[in-house]
Write an enzyme that holds these catalytic residues in place. Sequence first.
Site, mmCIF file in Angstrom:
data_model
loop_
_atom_site.group_PDB
_atom_site.id
_atom_site.type_symbol
_atom_site.label_atom_id
_atom_site.label_comp_id
_atom_site.label_asym_id
_atom_site.label_seq_id
_atom_site.Cartn_x
_atom_site.Cartn_y
_atom_site.Cartn_z
ATOM 1 N N CYS A 94 -7.808 -4.331 -9.031
ATOM 2 C CA CYS A 94 -6.820 -3.360 -9.495
ATOM 3 C C CYS A 94 -5.484 -3.606 -8.788
ATOM 4 C CB CYS A 94 -7.301 -1.932 -9.288
ATOM 5 S SG CYS A 94 -7.132 -1.298 -7.611
ATOM 6 N N GLU A 95 -4.424 -3.407 -9.536
ATOM 7 C CA GLU A 95 -3.100 -3.680 -8.989
ATOM 8 C C GLU A 95 -2.614 -2.583 -8.051
ATOM 9 O OE1 GLU A 95 -0.161 -2.029 -12.519
ATOM 10 O OE2 GLU A 95 -0.952 -4.067 -12.684
ATOM 11 N N HIS A 96 -3.329 -1.473 -7.992
ATOM 12 C CA HIS A 96 -2.895 -0.365 -7.132
ATOM 13 C C HIS A 96 -3.409 -0.492 -5.700
ATOM 14 C CE1 HIS A 96 -2.889 1.748 -11.243
ATOM 15 N NE2 HIS A 96 -1.658 1.390 -10.941
ATOM 16 N N HIS A 97 -4.652 -0.959 -5.552
ATOM 17 C CA HIS A 97 -5.244 -1.054 -4.215
ATOM 18 C C HIS A 97 -5.762 -2.456 -3.895
ATOM 19 C CE1 HIS A 97 -5.841 3.178 -5.619
ATOM 20 N NE2 HIS A 97 -5.324 3.434 -4.432
ATOM 21 N N GLN A 135 -7.374 -1.725 -16.015
ATOM 22 C CA GLN A 135 -8.333 -1.911 -17.106
ATOM 23 C C GLN A 135 -7.670 -1.690 -18.455
ATOM 24 O OE1 GLN A 135 -12.133 0.019 -16.561
ATOM 25 N NE2 GLN A 135 -12.543 0.096 -18.747
ATOM 26 N N HIS A 163 -15.035 0.760 -10.788
ATOM 27 C CA HIS A 163 -13.868 0.503 -9.956
ATOM 28 C C HIS A 163 -14.179 0.839 -8.497
ATOM 29 C CE1 HIS A 163 -10.736 0.065 -13.217
ATOM 30 N NE2 HIS A 163 -11.797 0.471 -13.891
ATOM 31 N N CYS A 165 -12.103 1.142 -6.179
ATOM 32 C CA CYS A 165 -11.134 2.091 -5.605
ATOM 33 C C CYS A 165 -11.625 3.529 -5.765
ATOM 34 C CB CYS A 165 -9.750 1.907 -6.225
ATOM 35 S SG CYS A 165 -9.697 2.114 -8.011
#
Length: 206
Positions: A94-97, A135, A163, A165
């Site tokens: 994931c690009e956030h975490h 996603q 996920h 995260c």
Amino acid sequence: MDSTLKLFSSAAVAGRKPSREEAEAAVRTLIAWLGDDPDREGLRDTPRRVVSAYEELYAGYPQDPGTLLARTFKDVGGYHDMVLVRDIAFYSHCEHHMLPFFGHVHIAYYPNDGVVGLSKMARVVEAYARRLQTQETMTAQITDALENALSPRGVAVMVEAEHMCMSMRGVQKQGSSTMTSRFTGLFHDEAAEREKFLNLVRPTGR
């Protein structure tokens, strides 16, 4: 400014991709920030290993999914019904975490002027999965790639993923899954076609 920050600053000013040396220096900085010693025996080669792992995990960036679908086969004996590949396993981050998410992709399309090799759909999934992703974005990208390359009468894509995260941090809810889907053409316009696709991809013991 320490030497690592100077390396990144110079790369940013030059508008270039950081070197492998700079990437390894960044890993060393993170190890030190965590409170460990990047020079101790067990961690001495970790920056090199992490960068090598990242080259594999994020190998999708230099790939052009359009070229993977460029070759089609028109001599298919008049076949015009649905083509479905289900349970394409994938791993992404994931690009956030920058934590993993993984699961399965189901892809279907109605041919218009030929079909594409079945393995190519799995390769398209890999090309998009091996990048920093969400996603939702990956679902749309896979759909658009098939639409643009094949001009089919309809595309259906469903992604099921867990996920990390959510499992490893934050709410820490293990085993929860996220489903995303996108439909075009016949799958978008005709409820019966969507239902046919959904019936075919519903779990059978997984």
